[in-house]
Design a protein around this motif. Structure first.
Motif, PDB file in Angstrom:
ATOM      1  N   ASN A  87       0.833  -1.207   0.000  1.00  0.00           N
ATOM      2  CA  ASN A  87       0.000   0.000   0.000  1.00  0.00           C
ATOM      3  C   ASN A  87       0.866   1.255   0.000  1.00  0.00           C
ATOM      4  OD1 ASN A  87      -2.869   1.156   0.472  1.00  0.00           O
ATOM      5  ND2 ASN A  87      -1.634   2.136   2.042  1.00  0.00           N
ATOM      6  N   ASN A  88       1.892   1.271   0.836  1.00  0.00           N
ATOM      7  CA  ASN A  88       2.778   2.438   0.909  1.00  0.00           C
ATOM      8  C   ASN A  88       3.524   2.664  -0.403  1.00  0.00           C
ATOM      9  OD1 ASN A  88       2.074   3.003   3.567  1.00  0.00           O
ATOM     10  ND2 ASN A  88       3.782   1.863   4.438  1.00  0.00           N
ATOM     11  N   LEU A  89       3.988   1.576  -1.026  1.00  0.00           N
ATOM     12  CA  LEU A  89       4.730   1.706  -2.280  1.00  0.00           C
ATOM     13  C   LEU A  89       3.824   2.169  -3.418  1.00  0.00           C
ATOM     14  CD1 LEU A  89       7.045  -1.451  -2.138  1.00  0.00           C
ATOM     15  CD2 LEU A  89       7.593   0.903  -1.508  1.00  0.00           C
ATOM     16  N   VAL A  90       2.588   1.696  -3.424  1.00  0.00           N
ATOM     17  CA  VAL A  90       1.649   2.119  -4.471  1.00  0.00           C
ATOM     18  C   VAL A  90       1.285   3.590  -4.288  1.00  0.00           C
ATOM     19  CG1 VAL A  90      -0.675   1.787  -5.390  1.00  0.00           C
ATOM     20  CG2 VAL A  90       0.751  -0.194  -4.854  1.00  0.00           C
ATOM     21  N   ILE A  91       1.060   4.010  -3.056  1.00  0.00           N
ATOM     22  CA  ILE A  91       0.765   5.426  -2.789  1.00  0.00           C
ATOM     23  C   ILE A  91       1.948   6.294  -3.200  1.00  0.00           C
ATOM     24  CG2 ILE A  91       0.421   7.107  -0.935  1.00  0.00           C
ATOM     25  CD1 ILE A  91      -1.294   5.017   0.483  1.00  0.00           C
ATOM     26  N   ASN A  92       3.158   5.827  -2.931  1.00  0.00           N
ATOM     27  CA  ASN A  92       4.357   6.569  -3.325  1.00  0.00           C
ATOM     28  C   ASN A  92       4.426   6.705  -4.852  1.00  0.00           C
ATOM     29  OD1 ASN A  92       7.113   7.603  -2.278  1.00  0.00           O
ATOM     30  ND2 ASN A  92       7.699   6.228  -3.935  1.00  0.00           N
TER      31      ASN A  92
END
Length: 535
Positions: free
Chosen positions: A286-291
């Motif tokens: 989730n964090n990598l996709v948001i980034n």
């Protein structure tokens, strides 16, 4: 020499002596030249044989004069391409602008030798960390150039950066661990009461919609707590064997809803299962996709790859050799400047106006606690790729996760031990709603006493739920030992607001039938109780 002697006439013994001296001197000079050539050849072979060091000479005008095979390997220049170029070619543009090449050579010229650690530039434009030693070369007191000995220390630099990151995360973890227990207790009370109120109302009413919004807010607060806990020992993953194939598509698609980014999946059909905390790995993705979304505000394609990967010692990754699943997430953004690559996993470092600087730090900490590795690469022409390595279990098979359902047909008698009065109150209401009988106590001593009395009266408990940490009293582990003395077959579940103890991450080894993590919703509790009570 012979040609010069053909017409030479010896006129006297003095002439003969001079001739003998001239011949002897010529022979000595010839032998000296041969010895010098042999010495130079041995030196050349020695320098050429050094593969781990770049060894080269710089002329007084600052141009490169010689270049060994080690320099070719480290800098990427062939000798014929670099000899004659300025020494400053090997430096980054920003270092050339601030005069670093001149400072290195000038330091050696002044003191005879000068050591420097810093970045250098390869022919392909990539940068690496070196230790360089420059030595002044003289002949008859006159400067004839400098010798340079340079070693690539990039791996050591990365290791130092990893240690620095770990120290920063440990400091942040102390703060996170100090607040997490109390915060999760409060969230448990809030979410639990709202869940109970919601299920007793007509689903189509306005008040239920408002309660649903409140629960969502509580879950977001729960996720924030979990995000903070990943920096501390309290964030230890609770692992199970999971298959990432279908989960990855679900995890990536969710944060991209409503955006103009199109995900592209390249996932091996025979992907190995991994032993991981599903919630925490979901958080990483989730964090990598948001980034990536923040890097592509105008849209684009986000490529997600997942493949099996065998790591070997020669791969130079900070991982134990063995099987891993490698997840790669590649965006089409502008890329990450090189001077920021070493900082992006640091706590609170962000280039986004509204960013917290915790997303990538959280991901880094989670992956490390899974004994994996996360890294980032960014090309000068744009785009960034995050690689996540997770230990795999090629010979095992992941089991499908059962659906979470709510059942009010529970039977049996439950004893809860928790030192928070409000948790005892709401838990009693929840468990009774699900159909069970329940009694609640505040600490381990009271739990042992109540368990003994119930057994003596012939109305023993079918299940005991023990809070792991009790302030000022006996906690869950010691209480279970005491209960086993009374009944070796005691059926117990451990409860906690964080996972900092082996009793939570490997609860069966300590004799527990299950684990309940705070905060939880009534559906989660229903499933855990059914499993612990034998269905």
């Amino acid at each position: 020499l012979k040609a010069g002697l053909d017409d030479y006439v010896i006129k006297s013994p003095k002439h003969a002596a001079r001739l003998a001296t001239a011949v002897r001197s010529a022979l000595e000079r010839s032998a000296s030249r041969r010895s010098l050539r042999r010495s130079e050849e041995r030196y050349r072979l020695l320098v050429e044989g050094i593969r781990d060091y770049a060894v080269f000479l710089v002329d007084p005008d600052g141009t490169i004069a010689t270049w060994n095979s080690g320099a070719e390997r480290i800098f990427g220049y062939a000798a014929e391409a670099v000899v004659g170029l300025p020494y400053s070619t090997l430096f980054r543009p920003e270092d050339r602008e601030r005069g670093l090449p001149q400072r290195v050579l000038g330091g050696a010229q002044t003191s005879g030798s000068f050591e420097d650690e810093g970045w250098r530039r390869r022919r392909d434009g990539s940068q690496f960390w070196v230790k360089a030693t420059a030595t002044r070369l003289e002949e008859d007191g006159r400067l004839v150039g400098w010798s340079l000995l340079t070693r690539d220390l990039t791996e050591r630099k990365r290791a130092e950066q990893e240690i620095q990151k770990a120290g920063k995360l440990e400091s942040l973890g102390i703060l996170a661990g100090g607040i997490a227990h109390d915060f999760n207790n409060l969230l448990t009370i809030i979410i639990g009461h709202i869940s109970l109120a919601r299920i007793s109302l007509d689903p189509g009413t306005q008040i239920v919609r408002q309660l649903n919004a409140a629960v969502k807010a509580g879950i977001r607060a729960k996720d924030l707590t979990r995000q903070l806990l990943t920096f501390s020992t309290e964030g230890a993953p609770v692992k199970s064997l999971i298959s990432l194939g279908g989960l990855l598509e679900e995890w990536v698609a969710f944060p991209l809803r409503g955006t103009s980014i199109r995900p592209r999946f390249l996932i091996d059909h025979d992907l190995w299962p991994v032993e991981a905390d599903e919630g925490q790995i979901n958080q990483v993705i989730n964090n990598l996709v948001i980034n990536a979304h923040q890097a592509m505000p105008a849209g684009g394609v986000l490529t997600v790859r997942a493949k099996n990967s065998l790591i070997h010692p020669q791969d130079r990754l900070p991982l134990a050799a063995g099987p891993y699943v490698r997840i790669s997430i590649t965006d089409q953004g502008p890329g990450i400047p090189h001077d920021q690559l070493a900082k992006i996993f640091d706590p609170f470092f962000t280039t986004k106006p509204r960013g917290t600087g915790l997303g990538l730090t959280t991901s880094y900490s989670i992956v490390k606690k899974h004994e994996g590795h996360i890294r980032v690469e960014s090309a000068s022409e744009g785009g960034a790729t995050f690689d996540v390595y997770l230990p795999a279990k090629p010979r095992e098979t992941a089991q499908a996760k059962p659906a979470t359902t709510l059942s009010r047909t529970g039977t049996g008698k439950i004893l809860l031990m928790d030192d928070e009065p409000a948790i005892r109150d709401f838990f009693q209401d929840l468990v009774r709603y699900l159909g069970y009988e329940v009694e609640c106590v505040a600490d381990g001593d009271a739990a042992v006493e109540r368990f003994r009395d119930a057994a003596a009266a012939g109305r023993g408990f079918n299940l005991v739920i023990l809070d792991l940490t009790v302030v000022g009293g006996m906690g869950g582990l010691d209480t279970l030992v005491r209960l086993r003395d009374l009944d070796p077959r005691v059926n117990a579940v451990v409860s906690s607001g964080y996972a900092n103890d082996p009793a939570l991450t490997d609860y069966r080894r300590f004799g527990f039938a299950g684990v309940i993590f705070k905060p939880y919703e009534i559906e989660d509790l229903s499933q855990i109780l059914r499993a612990a009570m034998g269905g």
